[in-house]
Design an enzyme around this catalytic site. Structure first.
Site, PDB file in Angstrom:
ATOM      1  N   HIS A   1       7.397  -7.356  -9.477  1.00 30.32           N
ATOM      2  CA  HIS A   1       6.040  -7.402 -10.037  1.00 30.32           C
ATOM      3  C   HIS A   1       5.616  -5.976 -10.381  1.00 30.32           C
ATOM      4  O   HIS A   1       5.760  -5.068  -9.548  1.00 30.32           O
ATOM      5  CB  HIS A   1       5.070  -8.017  -9.028  1.00 30.32           C
ATOM      6  CG  HIS A   1       3.630  -7.792  -9.364  1.00 30.32           C
ATOM      7  ND1 HIS A   1       3.095  -8.123 -10.591  1.00 30.32           N
ATOM      8  CD2 HIS A   1       2.615  -7.245  -8.653  1.00 30.32           C
ATOM      9  CE1 HIS A   1       1.814  -7.790 -10.612  1.00 30.32           C
ATOM     10  NE2 HIS A   1       1.497  -7.247  -9.453  1.00 30.32           N
TER      11      HIS A   1
ATOM     12  N   GLU B   1       1.298  -9.339  -1.932  1.00 28.80           N
ATOM     13  CA  GLU B   1       1.623 -10.369  -2.943  1.00 28.80           C
ATOM     14  C   GLU B   1       2.849 -11.185  -2.539  1.00 28.80           C
ATOM     15  O   GLU B   1       3.448 -11.841  -3.393  1.00 28.80           O
ATOM     16  CB  GLU B   1       1.887  -9.706  -4.300  1.00 28.80           C
ATOM     17  CG  GLU B   1       0.734  -8.921  -4.862  1.00 28.80           C
ATOM     18  CD  GLU B   1      -0.357  -9.807  -5.451  1.00 28.80           C
ATOM     19  OE1 GLU B   1      -0.415 -10.999  -5.102  1.00 28.80           O
ATOM     20  OE2 GLU B   1      -1.148  -9.290  -6.246  1.00 28.80           O
TER      21      GLU B   1
ATOM     22  N   GLY C   1       0.758  -1.248   0.000  1.00 35.60           N
ATOM     23  CA  GLY C   1       0.000   0.000   0.000  1.00 35.60           C
ATOM     24  C   GLY C   1       0.783   1.289   0.000  1.00 35.60           C
ATOM     25  O   GLY C   1       0.272   2.307   0.467  1.00 35.60           O
TER      26      GLY C   1
ATOM     27  N   HIS D   1      -3.936  -8.667 -15.211  1.00 34.88           N
ATOM     28  CA  HIS D   1      -3.313  -8.096 -14.008  1.00 34.88           C
ATOM     29  C   HIS D   1      -2.004  -7.355 -14.294  1.00 34.88           C
ATOM     30  O   HIS D   1      -1.919  -6.152 -14.102  1.00 34.88           O
ATOM     31  CB  HIS D   1      -3.109  -9.231 -12.995  1.00 34.88           C
ATOM     32  CG  HIS D   1      -2.536  -8.805 -11.683  1.00 34.88           C
ATOM     33  ND1 HIS D   1      -2.589  -9.584 -10.556  1.00 34.88           N
ATOM     34  CD2 HIS D   1      -1.877  -7.680 -11.303  1.00 34.88           C
ATOM     35  CE1 HIS D   1      -2.010  -8.970  -9.549  1.00 34.88           C
ATOM     36  NE2 HIS D   1      -1.567  -7.804  -9.973  1.00 34.88           N
TER      37      HIS D   1
ATOM     38  N   HIS E   1       2.937  -3.444 -13.352  1.00 41.15           N
ATOM     39  CA  HIS E   1       1.795  -3.419 -14.278  1.00 41.15           C
ATOM     40  C   HIS E   1       2.166  -2.553 -15.480  1.00 41.15           C
ATOM     41  O   HIS E   1       1.495  -1.539 -15.739  1.00 41.15           O
ATOM     42  CB  HIS E   1       0.554  -2.833 -13.605  1.00 41.15           C
ATOM     43  CG  HIS E   1       0.153  -3.506 -12.329  1.00 41.15           C
ATOM     44  ND1 HIS E   1      -0.646  -2.911 -11.379  1.00 41.15           N
ATOM     45  CD2 HIS E   1       0.431  -4.745 -11.841  1.00 41.15           C
ATOM     46  CE1 HIS E   1      -0.840  -3.735 -10.359  1.00 41.15           C
ATOM     47  NE2 HIS E   1      -0.181  -4.861 -10.616  1.00 41.15           N
TER      48      HIS E   1
HETATM   49  P1  13P Z   1       1.114  -4.309  -2.551  1.00 45.87           P
HETATM   50  O1  13P Z   1       1.140  -2.819  -2.360  1.00 45.87           O
HETATM   51  O2  13P Z   1       0.401  -5.026  -1.435  1.00 45.87           O
HETATM   52  O3  13P Z   1       2.486  -4.852  -2.791  1.00 45.87           O
HETATM   53  O4  13P Z   1       0.225  -4.635  -3.839  1.00 45.87           O
HETATM   54  C1  13P Z   1       0.402  -3.921  -5.012  1.00 45.87           C
HETATM   55  C2  13P Z   1      -0.024  -4.688  -6.227  1.00 45.87           C
HETATM   56  O5  13P Z   1       0.326  -4.314  -7.304  1.00 45.87           O
HETATM   57  C3  13P Z   1      -0.885  -5.872  -6.076  1.00 45.87           C
HETATM   58  O6  13P Z   1      -0.984  -6.538  -7.303  1.00 45.87           O
END
Ligand code: 13P
Length: 269
Positions: free
Chosen positions: A97, A78, A46, A160, A99
């Site tokens: 990870h 995650e 977050g 995602h 997006h």
């Molecule tokens: P977090 O901030 O909990 O790491 O989640 C971000 C996210 O991109 C979830 O897919």
């Protein structure tokens, strides 16, 4: 040896890069680094990954349970996904990870990155499959990703985003950059009338270069179960290569060439 504090600073630096390069919006994305078999650093949940300081970074064990976190910070939601990668890939030291816009658009459209269109993408990634959709923070994403882990260094997450991993934090980040660059080029060239693909022999030569350079990580060119079974691998399987041999892999043309080769080998014995 690099100190833990220094690694935390590096995580913040990579967080800033993925944010500044538009690979994540708002508080999205997460990063982790393996310190040893039972200690991992990870970004907190977050927060914007573009504005982190070392105090934000949490430490977890191999189950993703908190070893140390400053007040107000909890490990990424995650973290299970990251831990599944480390569990299945002892060679991996870092997981990123994000997006990224184009890669995520392919993941949403359900189109894996399988067209061989440029040497760097073929050498660095081979192809990038799509792991089936899962609800974030549950075991669904780790479960969906698992079968691709032995064969790839990056996967798209359906509807995602993308996941990349490698033998260092910088290399894991670079994998993510390569995925996005590949996706963007593929999208743009298809807009321009259709990507002109490299030929099978051009792709094979690139795979050979990869082998000669002894590049780290997994790559479908030499690890895909189809390749092991003597079937054409990677850019002909539409990204569906998983832990089991996929009989659909390979175009008819590829299969005919493969069968002809085997027959000729038998005849020449
Ligand atoms: P977090 O901030 O909990 O790491 O989640 C971000 C996210 O991109 C979830 O897919």
């Amino acid at each position: 040896m690099v100190s833990e504090y220094e690694i935390k600073k590096q995580i913040c630096e990579i967080g800033k890069r993925i944010y500044d390069r538009g690979m994540v919006a708002s508080n999205d994305g997460n990063i982790s680094v393996k310190l040893n078999d039972n200690e991992f650093l990870c970004t907190p949940t977050g927060v914007s990954k573009g504005f982190m300081t070392p105090e934000y970074i949490c430490k977890v064990d191999a189950e993703g349970k908190v070893i140390q976190a400053n007040p107000g910070f909890r490990p990424s939601s995650e973290i299970k996904m990251h831990m599944r990668v480390y569990k299945n890939r002892p060679d991996v030291q870092s997981v990123v990870h994000a997006h990224p816009m184009y890669a995520t658009a392919f993941a949403i459209a359900g189109i894996p990155l399988t067209q061989p269109i440029m040497p760097e993408a073929v050498i660095a990634l081979g192809c990038v499959p799509i792991a089936e959709y899962g609800t974030p923070s549950t075991d669904e994403i780790p479960d969906a990703v698992e079968k691709y882990l032995p064969y790839f260094d990056a996967v798209l997450l359906e509807n995602h985003g993308a996941l990349a991993f490698s033998d260092s934090l910088l290399n894991a980040y670079h994998k993510m950059e390569s995925v996005e660059f590949y996706a963007k080029l593929l999208y743009l060239s298809n807009q321009l009338g259709g990507a002109k693909e490299l030929s099978k022999s051009q792709v094979e030569r690139l795979f050979e270069i990869r082998r000669q350079f002894g590049l780290p990580g997994k790559h479908p060119a030499n690890l895909c179960p189809n390749a092991k079974a003597g079937l054409p691998s990677c850019h002909s399987c539409k990204g569906t290569c998983g832990a089991t041999l996929n009989a659909d892999c390979g175009s008819t043309e590829d299969l005919v060439a493969q069968i002809t080769k085997k027959v000729m080998e038998q005849l020449n014995k």
